[in-house]
Write a protein that holds these residues in place. Structure first.
Motif: not given
Ligand SMILES: C[S@@+](CC[C@H](N)C(=O)[O-])C[C@H]1O[C@@H](n2cnc3c(N)ncnc32)[C@H](O)[C@@H]1O
Length: 675
Positions: A125, A431, A457, A459, A481, A484
């Protein structure tokens, strides 16, 4: 005097004005170049000529400034490594799930050997390039690192996030340059029967399809799912209610089918139970059932099943004609069970061969149904031979159907995460796990690995745990990830997202954690796992191992032997950077040796030294000092397949030679390496 009243003494920028004028007249000639927005003069010439203008060779392909660099970026090796973070992990030694913090480009490179052809499902995503997204810049020279740090475009976690507004002359190019190398590397990790799902919306769908056609091959494009999010976004004079999920398979020559559970089955079966307990007449019950189907707007995958048998089980009639419009099926006689005359043969022939049909028929066992038709074995016949028979299928036996290319699931990922985080909005647009579960379920994941390298996150991890807990399947996940920095994000956030980011920061403060998005991802998994465990009690793997991307464990000299000088020789005494632990070295060795990071790791003590045993005897590693012959003998008894020591870890040079010799003699299958 207001700003607007001031006389503008600067002369107009005529070049820009001319550009705008041309863009208006010939929007097809506007393109992106390395310098930004540009006019394609070849095309412009063509627009002004009656004949075909000779110029650059025309080709059907997607080009953008930076494409070649993107290919180079994908192929460049990395000197980085992954360092385990035990304190953030859950059940580190036993879990097979991974949470990796870092830029996914480097991480994908590091996973190339260990996970080559091993990933069954990739879901991503990525940033949709909304004009508000930050895009990760890969192509920057080493010299400019300091500059980026100072200008705030790069923070201490090595992020190089640069805003990519719509007005940028490289708006699409930058996004493509970011996506291209990552998808190239991701493809290598897919197993032969692997599938990739890419969430995207209409801003970049066309470019995403084009690069995926190039990277995965057009033949491996499977479908573009439209996700109906149920709740429209009404900010543009139209109620936008959908996004897309692109599906590519690694190898279209293998048979693939994507399935989904039929919606509403439980309700339908409950209804049939009620009919039975009340003893409702079958014809009346069938009418009620049809009315219910109509009211709920079910599609044919359900409405086909509209008959009820004497046990109140729901069944449907499946057409027996040859299904393919361009070919013909076999023709043979089938006798009607009552009239004993041959029934009408379908125009295109039968769907089954004669022997299969005969097996389904049972002329000894014919039941007349309330409407005067007959069932004979598992075949339904009308009153007489003038109607074509059908095969009988029960709804309970076909609870799945092929995944529909329009998926309607509420976009409630935000509410879902709020529930996990004490009703506070912590993530922007996560999502919903229902969508991710639908995708995981569609390929009947079993014992496979799901990789999500834009995990946000996390998900996807949550969805996989839910799926595993219900199906008791042993699938594993790898989440990647970028860490950030939320403080940075807050500075640039618009009013819609400011509050969410502030909530995240406050929440992390309450946990005493750094303000990084990865902290939220890990916490989400911990909380989701706890909830699933409490609700289902399922015996599945709730843990995860955390790894963090970092510079190599080795001093630079390790990679550049040609560059050392006599005064640097002491570096060889121990080529491992200070502060690196044996856990760090083990991770690097596993990656270098192509072993999955999810393998079980056991730590034991032999002769007073810490020994790691990876996947039983697949790999032994000892990074302690004073390795000697006695230790080698003790290890050789266990016949490991691989063993690794620190180059500087031997007692002395003789010990190093002897250890090698001893292992060769006592455990000839063992491959020994030093780092
Ligand atoms: C659209 S969000 C994903 C949301 C996620 N599917 C969810 O449900 O929460 C994209 C994520 O990719 C991350 N990202 C962007 N560039 C990245 C990179 N180079 N490496 C790793 N992650 C990156 C962003 O930080 C962001 O969290």
């Amino acid at each position: 005097m207001s700003e607007n009243d001031k006389l503008d003494l600067a002369s107009p920028d005529l070049v820009n004005e001319n550009f705008e004028k041309l863009s208006e007249l010939f929007p097809n000639c506007v393109t992106e170049s390395a310098e930004g927005k540009a006019i394609d003069f070849d095309l412009l010439k063509q627009e002004l000529s009656h004949a075909v203008v000779e110029g650059n060779k025309e080709r059907y392909r997607l080009e953008w400034p930076g494409k070649k660099e993107a290919i180079v970026t994908a192929n460049l090796p990395t000197t980085k490594t992954l360092r385990p973070v035990r304190e953030d992990s859950v059940d580190f030694d036993n879990t097979e799930n991974l949470y990796i913090e870092g830029d996914n480009l480097e991480v994908l490179k590091l996973l190339q050997e260990s996970y080559l052809g091993k990933i069954k499902m990739i879901y991503i995503d990525p940033p949709y390039n909304t004009g508000k997204d930050f895009v990760y810049k890969d192509n920057f020279s080493r010299d400019s690192q300091e500059e980026l740090l100072e200008s705030g475009q790069k923070n201490e976690y090595n992020q190089r996030l640069v805003a990519n507004p719509e007005t940028s002359g490289r708006y699409h190019s930058d996004w493509l340059s970011m996506m291209y190398p990552r998808l190239r590397l991701a493809r290598n990790l897919l197993s032969d029967d692997g599938v990739v799902f890419i969430s995207i919306n209409n801003i970049e769908i066309h470019n995403a399809r084009k690069i995926c056609d190039e990277i995965f091959s057009e033949n491996n494009f499977f479908e573009c799912i439209t996700w109906n999010k149920r709740v429209p976004k009404n900010d543009k004079g139209i109620g936008n209610i959908h996004e897309f999920v692109l599906i590519y398979v690694k190898n279209s020559e293998l048979e693939h089918s994507f399935i989904m559970p039929k919606d509403g089955l439980e309700e339908i079966f409950d209804m049939a139970k009620k009919f039975k307990s009340k003893g409702i007449d079958i014809t009346e019950a069938e009418l009620e059932l049809k009315k219910f189907y109509k009211k709920r707007g079910f599609d044919r995958g359900i409405t086909l099943y509209n008959s009820i048998d004497h046990n109140y089980k729901i069944w449907g009639k499946i057409n027996m004609s040859w299904p393919n419009a361009n070919t013909f099926g076999p023709r043979y006689d089938v006798l009607h069970p009552k009239t004993k005359k041959p029934v009408k043969v379908p125009d295109r022939g039968w769907r089954w061969k004669e022997s299969t049909f005969n097996e389904a028929l049972d002329y000894e066992n014919v039941v007349e149904l309330p409407d005067g038709s007959f069932r004979c074995g598992t075949i339904w016949f009308a009153k007489d031979e003038n109607t074509q028979p059908s095969s009988i299928k029960y709804l309970e036996d076909v609870s799945d159907m092929l995944l529909r290319s329009i998926v309607s699931l509420k976009s409630d990922g935000g509410i879902e995460t709020e529930k996990l985080f004490a009703n506070k909005s912590i993530f922007s647009y996560p999502k919903p796990t229902s969508l991710l579960r639908r995708l995981v379920e569609s390929i009947k994941m079993e014992n496979g690995i799901v990789l999500d390298f834009f995990s946000g996150s996390a998900s996807t991890a949550d969805a996989l745990l839910q799926y595993n807990s219900e199906s008791l399947k042993r699938n594993k996940y790898i989440m990647v990830q970028l860490p950030e920095d939320l403080d940075e994000n807050l500075k640039d956030a618009d009013n819609n997202t400011k509050q969410t980011i502030q909530n995240s920061i406050d929440f992390l403060d309450s946990l005493g954690k750094p303000h990084l998005i990865t902290e939220l991802g890990k916490e989400r998994i911990r909380r989701a796992a706890k909830k699933i465990k409490e609700e289902t009690g399922a015996d599945i793997d709730y843990g995860f191992r955390v790894y963090r991307l970092d510079e190599s464990n080795m001093e630079d000299v390790y990679y550049m032997p040609q560059e050392y000088t006599q005064d640097k020789l002491d570096l060889f005494a121990d080529n491992v950077k200070s502060g690196r632990t044996s856990d760090d070295l083990l991770a690097q060795v596993m990656l270098d040796w192509g072993l999955p990071l999810s393998l079980k790791i056991e730590q034991v003590n032999i002769n007073g030294k810490k020994l790691f045993k990876v996947a039983e005897n697949s790999l032994y590693a000892c990074f302690d000092d004073d390795i000697d012959e006695a230790f080698a003998k003790a290890i050789a008894e266990e016949q490991p397949l691989r063993i690794v020591f620190k180059d500087s870890g031997f007692k002395d040079d003789t010990a190093k030679t002897n250890v090698k010799q001893l292992l060769k003699q006592l455990s000839p299958e063992t491959e020994m390496k030093v780092i």
